[in-house]
Write an enzyme that holds these catalytic residues in place. Structure first.
Site, PDB file in Angstrom:
ATOM      1  N   HIS A 142       0.871  -1.005   0.736  1.00  0.00           N
ATOM      2  CA  HIS A 142       0.004   0.097   0.254  1.00  0.00           C
ATOM      3  C   HIS A 142       0.894   1.184  -0.415  1.00  0.00           C
ATOM      4  O   HIS A 142       0.542   2.284  -0.647  1.00  0.00           O
ATOM      5  CB  HIS A 142      -1.137  -0.286   1.528  1.00  0.00           C
ATOM      6  CG  HIS A 142      -2.274   1.105   1.186  1.00  0.00           C
ATOM      7  ND1 HIS A 142      -2.353   1.948   2.082  1.00  0.00           N
ATOM      8  CD2 HIS A 142      -3.025   1.499  -0.100  1.00  0.00           C
ATOM      9  CE1 HIS A 142      -3.413   2.369   1.249  1.00  0.00           C
ATOM     10  NE2 HIS A 142      -4.359   1.994   0.688  1.00  0.00           N
ATOM     11  N   CYS A 182      -6.256  -8.471 -17.249  1.00  0.00           N
ATOM     12  CA  CYS A 182      -5.918  -7.276 -16.288  1.00  0.00           C
ATOM     13  C   CYS A 182      -4.534  -7.668 -14.967  1.00  0.00           C
ATOM     14  O   CYS A 182      -4.646  -6.499 -13.858  1.00  0.00           O
ATOM     15  CB  CYS A 182      -6.810  -7.213 -15.005  1.00  0.00           C
ATOM     16  SG  CYS A 182      -7.628  -8.844 -14.701  1.00  0.00           S
TER      17      CYS A 182
HETATM   18  C1  PEP Z   1      -4.010 -11.172 -11.093  1.00  0.00           C
HETATM   19  O1  PEP Z   1      -3.802 -12.070 -10.290  1.00  0.00           O
HETATM   20  O2  PEP Z   1      -3.062 -10.926 -12.395  1.00  0.00           O
HETATM   21  C2  PEP Z   1      -4.748 -10.191 -10.947  1.00  0.00           C
HETATM   22  C3  PEP Z   1      -5.015  -9.256 -11.973  1.00  0.00           C
HETATM   23  O3  PEP Z   1      -5.676 -10.151  -9.414  1.00  0.00           O
HETATM   24  P1  PEP Z   1      -4.948 -10.010  -8.353  1.00  0.00           P
HETATM   25  O4  PEP Z   1      -3.432  -9.497  -9.069  1.00  0.00           O
HETATM   26  O5  PEP Z   1      -5.351  -8.295  -7.524  1.00  0.00           O
HETATM   27  O6  PEP Z   1      -4.731 -11.237  -7.551  1.00  0.00           O
END
Ligand code: PEP
Ligand code: MG
Length: 846
Positions: A452, A761
């Site tokens: 964070h 993502c």
């Molecule tokens: C991922 O796992 O690539 C994702 C986008 O989710 P997080 O990074 O929040 O686990």
């Protein structure tokens, strides 16, 4: 003849009491009366070291016959107790601490000692010193002058009773620093006249002084534990009532409106922000906060000098923390401000003060005494069972560091000058206090621990490079240049390298400015294929920033980060408000709201932590709600409400099997009914995250009845490569460009029904240099950190889909990640920063 010692907060009071006692027992043949009262600088207070010295003088004057100590209130008692510890068992064996009220006890003791009575007799008479007054004023009161056993929830409070109440700890993370600070504040209201002590009845820890945050927090009070708060003094009943009230409220968990305030917190853009972001590189002299600030090797002056040095530093640090709390409240909201408030409470901790006092008397310098006390306290936190509470050791060290800097005259974090800050870890407190106009970048040598802090710094326009162990000992003033994209760091670079970095920075600035100019334009490849570039957001502020950057909606709203500061689950109304505002910020584009993704590396303050042998392979994501879906149902209801009037997609994380999808759909339908709809809202699309290799390989079965998928490449890589994404030591095994991972991406794109959009993502989507490759593999929507959106769009616009496909085919044929990067003309170890900053935000709920 025995001696008497008077311990009082006030020198004037003590002198007056001694004068009065002398009048009651006039003449030269009375006992020696020593006084330890007030602090050096004339302020009210007691000092264990001064008490110890007074006792020692009294002991010698009595010819070691004994010393009776009379005390006024609260910390006078605690200081006297500590003084005995300082003096050791031999002297302490000749000392009695009298429970008598100061004035009455003193008068009786002086008279009794003068008549030659021994220590035991004098002590007994002094203890009964209040008897005549009690008999006169409260003839029917059976309560004796000495404290009794606690009367749990006792309805009456005489001046001499100890009352007590049982308090249940209801917060999911127990009594960690913030709730503990509220308990301390409550006890401080009635101190010093009324003393409060707390013990943990469930674990057997304690009792501890309720004024000591460090001790209260280390009661290891976890959810469901029962505490016993005992109070004695004139306001005992009042304080116990307040504590009961506080406990009922989960020790002041965030008010519900806090959830909305936090999610709406505005990213601070003063002097950096949007304009400063997106460069990912910096050059400048090293700024050090530590210069190995371990507090050792600093010669000690006299005890009095060292005490003044320490108190002065404490006072200044307290004032600075108050200012920072105010600044944080304005820029980031209440939860961030509470981080500084908790630090300030720690500095006022009487247990720390006692420990430091003892060390000063032993001859340590203020710096050493403070540093060792802080470290010992932090070590207490280190061994707590709850991971969330354990992380608070970092708060103790951060608050301690601030004072230590003042003691040794090192600059404060806020007045370092211009350059690149090299620190062990970047905590949120430090991240908010950095001036982005001066601090051009931050390098840490512990990576991934405090995501964070990294996220805050980056959102304030400060590039961050984490996990650079090699820079641990680089001296202040050394020139350093780093590039976060290629993860290159140059220490003391020559002219040539320096010029190359300056050129790189110029190039990035131009590139960014150019991309910003066209960022609002949609993405169509040179051969006419439309693609979408969206943004990952964790707050309303980020959503607004993403809109400014030209994001075509949010490809991932990390709800566990949006509400990561709430100690209490946000209500359906609160969630609907926040999701609605995020959707409005990015309208008319859709926003993909991911349901709570908890477990593994993502604790959620309002969900109990499941203790598992292997959390990353455990009850993560959707799995966490199989047995108790209430929190998920609330969230889905809020999402359905928003989807009644905005384009919303819901994404379920960590889906592995078809039965996961069926469960998700069942819960979603139930939530839609609760939201008052007849079936799913018309503007709602339903999707799943592809983060588990099994899901990537079975995607056609999983996507029946769905509208979209989004590949979470961070987790997909970690599971495919069996390498913890947060463990910097595993970098050699965790490159998401390993062809095996690319094949899973390809399998996903090929496995979904024709026409179904495939998003990605994970952090890969934020690397402009990889955008073409991902599009070539079949990904139609990339979702990146907001600052990367313009460049990613620009790169996609500049190429053709035919070219992207060709690159993708060649990458799939590569033997390893290094060859893929070489093919793309990238550095072999390139990583995006987001993989670190995307880690959970739980560490700021303090
Ligand atoms: C991922 O796992 O690539 C994702 C986008 O989710 P997080 O990074 O929040 O686990
Ligand atoms: Mg994930």
């Amino acid at each position: 003849m025995i001696s008497v010692v008077v311990v009082s907060h006030s020198r004037a009071l003590a002198d007056a009491a001694v004068a009065l006692a002398a009048q009651m027992a006039p003449g030269p043949d009375g006992p020696r009366v020593e006084v330890a009262a007030g602090l050096d600088d004339g302020t009210l207070g007691t000092d264990a070291a001064a008490v110890a010295a007074a006792i020692q003088r009294g002991d010698e004057a009595s010819g070691h016959e004994g010393v009776l100590v009379l005390m006024d209130l609260g910390s006078a008692v605690l200081s006297a107790e500590l003084a005995l510890e300082l003096l050791g068992p031999e002297v302490a064996g000749r000392v009695r601490l009298s429970p008598a009220p100061l004035l009455e006890g003193l008068v009786v003791a002086v008279v009794s000692a003068r008549s030659g009575r021994d220590l035991g007799e004098v002590a007994a008479e002094a203890a009964g010193g209040l008897g005549p007054k009690t008999a006169h004023l409260l003839p029917d009161d059976g309560a004796g002058p000495c404290p009794e056993e606690p009367s749990v929830a006792g309805p009456t409070t005489s001046p001499h009773r100890v009352d007590a109440v049982e308090l249940e700890v209801r917060g999911p993370h127990g009594l960690h620093a913030r709730p503990a600070a509220r308990l301390v504040a409550c006890a401080a209201e009635v101190a010093p006249q009324t003393i409060v002590r707390v013990r943990n009845l469930t674990s057997g820890r304690g009792p501890v002084d309720a004024l000591s945050l460090s001790r209260v927090a280390t009661l290891d009070a976890r959810q469901g534990h029962l505490l016993l708060a005992e109070a004695s003094g004139p306001r005992a009943r009042e304080v116990l009532e307040s504590l009961t009230e506080l406990a009922r409220d989960g020790f002041g968990d965030l008010p519900r409106s806090g959830a909305v305030a936090e999610a709406a917190a505005v990213v601070d853009t003063t002097g950096g922000g949007v304009a400063g972001s997106g460069l990912d590189a910096a050059v400048g002299p090293v700024l050090r906060l530590d210069a190995r600030l371990d507090g050792h090797g600093i010669p000690a002056g006299s005890v009095a000098e060292e005490r003044v040095r320490w108190r002065e530093a404490l006072r200044e640090a307290g004032e600075r923390l108050d200012q920072l709390a105010e600044q944080a409240r304005r820029q980031l909201g209440d939860p961030a401000a509470e981080v500084f408030e908790a630090h300030a409470t720690l500095l006022r901790d009487p247990e720390l003060a006692r420990d430091v006092s003892r060390r000063l008397v032993e001859g340590q310098s203020a710096a050493t005494a403070w540093a060792e006390t802080v470290e010992a306290t932090a070590a207490w936190f280190d061994q707590l069972a709850d991971p969330y509470q354990r992380e608070r050791a970092h708060d103790v060290r951060a608050a301690g560091e601030r004072v230590l800097r003042l003691i040794v005259g090192a600059p404060e974090p806020e007045s370092l000058g211009e350059g690149i800050l090299v620190v062990e870890e970047l905590d949120p407190g430090l991240a908010i206090s950095l001036d982005p106009r001066a601090v051009r970048g931050v390098i840490t040598w512990h990576g991934g621990e405090t995501g964070h802090g990294v996220l805050i710094a980056v959102s304030r326009g400060v590039p961050v490079l984490t996990g650079e162990e090699a820079l641990r000992d680089v001296p202040a003033g050394t020139t350093v240049a780093f590039d976060g994209r290629s993860r290159t760091v140059e220490v003391d670079p020559g002219e040539e390298v320096l010029t190359a970095f300056e050129e790189l920075l110029d190039h990035r600035r131009r590139e960014r400015d150019l991309a910003l100019e066209t960022s609002a334009t949609p993405v169509v490849t040179t051969d006419g294929v439309p693609l979408r570039v969206r943004a990952n957001v964790s707050s309303l502020a980020m959503a607004r920033l993403a809109a400014q950057m030209g994001a075509q909606g949010a490809g991932l709203v990390r709800t566990e980060a949006v509400f990561g500061h709430c100690l209490q689950a946000p209500s359906v109304d609160e969630q609907a408000q926040v999701y609605g505002e995020i959707a409005a910020a990015l309208a008319p584009h859709p926003v993909a709201i991911r349901t709570w993704d908890v477990g593994g590396d993502k604790p959620l303050p309002f969900m109990p932590t499941v203790v598992e042998a292997n959390p990353f392979l455990g009850t993560r994501g959707l799995r966490a709600f199989v047995h108790d879906p209430r929190l998920l149902l609330d969230q889905l209801e809020a999402i359905c409400r928003v989807a009644a009037h905005a384009e919303v997609q819901v994404l379920f994380p960590m889906v592995t099997t078809r039965s996961d999808v069926d469960l998700a759909l069942t819960l979603l339908r139930e939530a839609a009914t609760r939201a008052g709809g007849d079936g799913l809202p018309p503007l709602l699309e339903v999707g799943i995250m592809i983060e588990v290799p099994a899901a990537a390989l079975n995607v056609s079965a999983l996507t029946e009845g769905l509208d979209l998928v989004s590949i979470g490449s961070n987790d997909l890589s970690q599971y495919a490569l069996a390498a913890d994404r947060g463990n910097g030591d595993l970098a050699a095994w965790s490159d998401p460009l390993e062809p095996a991972v690319l094949r899973l991406v390809r399998a996903t794109c090929e496995g979904v029904p024709a026409g179904m959009p495939v998003g990605l993502c994970g952090a890969l989507a934020g690397e402009p240099g990889l955008a073409g490759l991902l599009a070539g593999l079949g990904v139609s929507q990339l979702s990146a950190v907001p600052a990367a959106v313009p460049l990613v769009k620009e790169r996609l616009r500049a190429g053709s889909m035919a070219g992207f496909r060709e690159i993708a085919e060649r990458a799939l044929d590569c033997p390893d990640a290094a060859s893929v990067r070489a093919l793309l003309g990238q550095h072999a170890d390139a990583r995006r920063r987001e993989s670190v900053s995307a880690r959970p935000a739980g560490g700021t709920a303090r």
